[in-house]
Design a protein around this motif. Sequence first.
Motif, PDB file in Angstrom:
ATOM      1  N   MET A   1      -0.609  -8.838   6.947  1.00  0.00           N
ATOM      2  CA  MET A   1      -0.609  -7.387   6.985  1.00  0.00           C
ATOM      3  C   MET A   1      -1.958  -6.901   7.500  1.00  0.00           C
ATOM      4  SD  MET A   1       1.161  -6.182   3.478  1.00  0.00           S
ATOM      5  CE  MET A   1       2.469  -7.137   2.780  1.00  0.00           C
ATOM      6  N   THR A   2      -1.905  -5.942   8.370  1.00  0.00           N
ATOM      7  CA  THR A   2      -3.140  -5.390   8.891  1.00  0.00           C
ATOM      8  C   THR A   2      -3.347  -3.977   8.363  1.00  0.00           C
ATOM      9  OG1 THR A   2      -2.008  -4.546  10.836  1.00  0.00           O
ATOM     10  CG2 THR A   2      -2.968  -6.745  11.018  1.00  0.00           C
ATOM     11  N   ASN A   3      -4.573  -3.513   8.493  1.00  0.00           N
ATOM     12  CA  ASN A   3      -4.907  -2.148   8.087  1.00  0.00           C
ATOM     13  C   ASN A   3      -4.582  -1.885   6.616  1.00  0.00           C
ATOM     14  OD1 ASN A   3      -5.914   0.392   8.409  1.00  0.00           O
ATOM     15  ND2 ASN A   3      -4.119   1.212   9.450  1.00  0.00           N
ATOM     16  N   MET A   4      -5.179  -2.666   5.727  1.00  0.00           N
ATOM     17  CA  MET A   4      -4.924  -2.585   4.285  1.00  0.00           C
ATOM     18  C   MET A   4      -5.813  -1.527   3.639  1.00  0.00           C
ATOM     19  SD  MET A   4      -2.747  -4.960   3.792  1.00  0.00           S
ATOM     20  CE  MET A   4      -2.167  -6.477   4.432  1.00  0.00           C
ATOM     21  N   LYS A   5      -5.487  -0.269   3.821  1.00  0.00           N
ATOM     22  CA  LYS A   5      -6.304   0.810   3.282  1.00  0.00           C
ATOM     23  C   LYS A   5      -5.784   1.362   1.972  1.00  0.00           C
ATOM     24  CE  LYS A   5      -8.194   2.312   7.652  1.00  0.00           C
ATOM     25  NZ  LYS A   5      -8.397   3.412   8.564  1.00  0.00           N
ATOM     26  N   HIS A   6      -4.620   0.942   1.553  1.00  0.00           N
ATOM     27  CA  HIS A   6      -4.035   1.460   0.327  1.00  0.00           C
ATOM     28  C   HIS A   6      -4.195   0.438  -0.795  1.00  0.00           C
ATOM     29  CE1 HIS A   6      -2.340   4.040   3.376  1.00  0.00           C
ATOM     30  NE2 HIS A   6      -2.034   4.900   2.426  1.00  0.00           N
ATOM     31  N   ILE A   7      -4.522   0.936  -1.980  1.00  0.00           N
ATOM     32  CA  ILE A   7      -4.771   0.060  -3.123  1.00  0.00           C
ATOM     33  C   ILE A   7      -3.843   0.443  -4.266  1.00  0.00           C
ATOM     34  CG2 ILE A   7      -6.465  -0.649  -4.850  1.00  0.00           C
ATOM     35  CD1 ILE A   7      -8.634  -0.055  -2.749  1.00  0.00           C
ATOM     36  N   ILE A   8      -3.259  -0.545  -4.881  1.00  0.00           N
ATOM     37  CA  ILE A   8      -2.422  -0.347  -6.066  1.00  0.00           C
ATOM     38  C   ILE A   8      -3.103  -1.091  -7.203  1.00  0.00           C
ATOM     39  CG2 ILE A   8      -0.197  -0.819  -7.148  1.00  0.00           C
ATOM     40  CD1 ILE A   8       1.020  -0.681  -4.317  1.00  0.00           C
ATOM     41  N   LYS A   9      -3.322  -0.391  -8.324  1.00  0.00           N
ATOM     42  CA  LYS A   9      -3.917  -1.010  -9.507  1.00  0.00           C
ATOM     43  C   LYS A   9      -2.881  -1.022 -10.618  1.00  0.00           C
ATOM     44  CE  LYS A   9      -8.648   0.165  -8.451  1.00  0.00           C
ATOM     45  NZ  LYS A   9      -9.909   0.703  -8.931  1.00  0.00           N
TER      46      LYS A   9
ATOM     47  N   ALA B   1       6.574   2.776  -0.314  1.00  0.00           N
ATOM     48  CA  ALA B   1       7.841   2.228  -0.818  1.00  0.00           C
ATOM     49  C   ALA B   1       7.729   1.931  -2.312  1.00  0.00           C
ATOM     50  CB  ALA B   1       8.218   0.969  -0.045  1.00  0.00           C
ATOM     51  N   ILE B   2       6.614   1.331  -2.721  1.00  0.00           N
ATOM     52  CA  ILE B   2       6.395   1.024  -4.143  1.00  0.00           C
ATOM     53  C   ILE B   2       6.246   2.316  -4.940  1.00  0.00           C
ATOM     54  CG2 ILE B   2       4.762   0.005  -5.790  1.00  0.00           C
ATOM     55  CD1 ILE B   2       4.270  -2.174  -3.610  1.00  0.00           C
ATOM     56  N   LYS B   3       5.495   3.267  -4.403  1.00  0.00           N
ATOM     57  CA  LYS B   3       5.296   4.549  -5.091  1.00  0.00           C
ATOM     58  C   LYS B   3       6.639   5.234  -5.353  1.00  0.00           C
ATOM     59  CE  LYS B   3       3.048   8.990  -4.760  1.00  0.00           C
ATOM     60  NZ  LYS B   3       2.494   9.997  -3.895  1.00  0.00           N
ATOM     61  N   LYS B   4       7.524   5.209  -4.361  1.00  0.00           N
ATOM     62  CA  LYS B   4       8.841   5.833  -4.516  1.00  0.00           C
ATOM     63  C   LYS B   4       9.644   5.147  -5.616  1.00  0.00           C
ATOM     64  CE  LYS B   4      12.923   7.130  -1.883  1.00  0.00           C
ATOM     65  NZ  LYS B   4      13.593   7.088  -0.581  1.00  0.00           N
ATOM     66  N   LEU B   5       9.531   3.831  -5.710  1.00  0.00           N
ATOM     67  CA  LEU B   5      10.261   3.086  -6.729  1.00  0.00           C
ATOM     68  C   LEU B   5       9.763   3.365  -8.146  1.00  0.00           C
ATOM     69  CD1 LEU B   5      10.625  -0.413  -5.030  1.00  0.00           C
ATOM     70  CD2 LEU B   5      12.480   1.147  -5.639  1.00  0.00           C
ATOM     71  N   ILE B   6       8.456   3.517  -8.302  1.00  0.00           N
ATOM     72  CA  ILE B   6       7.901   3.652  -9.658  1.00  0.00           C
ATOM     73  C   ILE B   6       7.688   5.093 -10.101  1.00  0.00           C
ATOM     74  CG2 ILE B   6       6.827   1.374  -9.589  1.00  0.00           C
ATOM     75  CD1 ILE B   6       4.140   2.719  -9.072  1.00  0.00           C
ATOM     76  N   GLU B   7       7.817   6.055  -9.213  1.00  0.00           N
ATOM     77  CA  GLU B   7       7.583   7.468  -9.565  1.00  0.00           C
ATOM     78  C   GLU B   7       8.392   7.944 -10.778  1.00  0.00           C
ATOM     79  OE1 GLU B   7       5.483  10.904  -9.379  1.00  0.00           O
ATOM     80  OE2 GLU B   7       5.151   9.183  -8.091  1.00  0.00           O
TER      81      GLU B   7
ATOM     82  N   GLU C   1       3.028   1.475   4.592  1.00  0.00           N
ATOM     83  CA  GLU C   1       4.483   1.451   4.411  1.00  0.00           C
ATOM     84  C   GLU C   1       4.870   0.868   3.054  1.00  0.00           C
ATOM     85  OE1 GLU C   1       8.372  -0.644   6.470  1.00  0.00           O
ATOM     86  OE2 GLU C   1       6.511  -0.504   7.607  1.00  0.00           O
ATOM     87  N   LEU C   2       4.260  -0.245   2.680  1.00  0.00           N
ATOM     88  CA  LEU C   2       4.559  -0.866   1.394  1.00  0.00           C
ATOM     89  C   LEU C   2       4.083   0.006   0.235  1.00  0.00           C
ATOM     90  CD1 LEU C   2       5.699  -3.223  -0.196  1.00  0.00           C
ATOM     91  CD2 LEU C   2       3.522  -4.413   0.125  1.00  0.00           C
TER      92      LEU C   2
END
Length: 101
Positions: free
Chosen positions: A1-9, A29-35, A25-26
């Motif tokens: 994966m390139t351009n990894m500017k988003h962080i999930i903790k 997608a994860i944010k939508k699932l866990i909201e 994109e990922l």
Amino acid sequence: MTNMKHIIKLIDSNEKLRTYRVNEELFYAIKKLIEPYRSISPQSKKVLCIETGQIFENAKAANKWLVDEKQVSTYHAYSFIKSACKGKRKTAYGYHWKFIE
């Protein structure tokens, strides 16, 4: 994966923190699932001080007013204001409070 500017903790039940760097994109997608499982409301509610008639954008703004008026010295008073709004306390800092739409 390139351009990894988003962080999930993520913090597990043992309070162990794990950090993940993901692409945009990922991340969304994860944010939508866990909201739906979000534990903190994404929008704060307006707060009315019944005695003064003042409406604040949220409990933290009401807390700031109390500090500015020298009625409290801490910025952690908002939790008591929210408790009063929810009916768990009769008053907070001598005032009656309620959430408004």
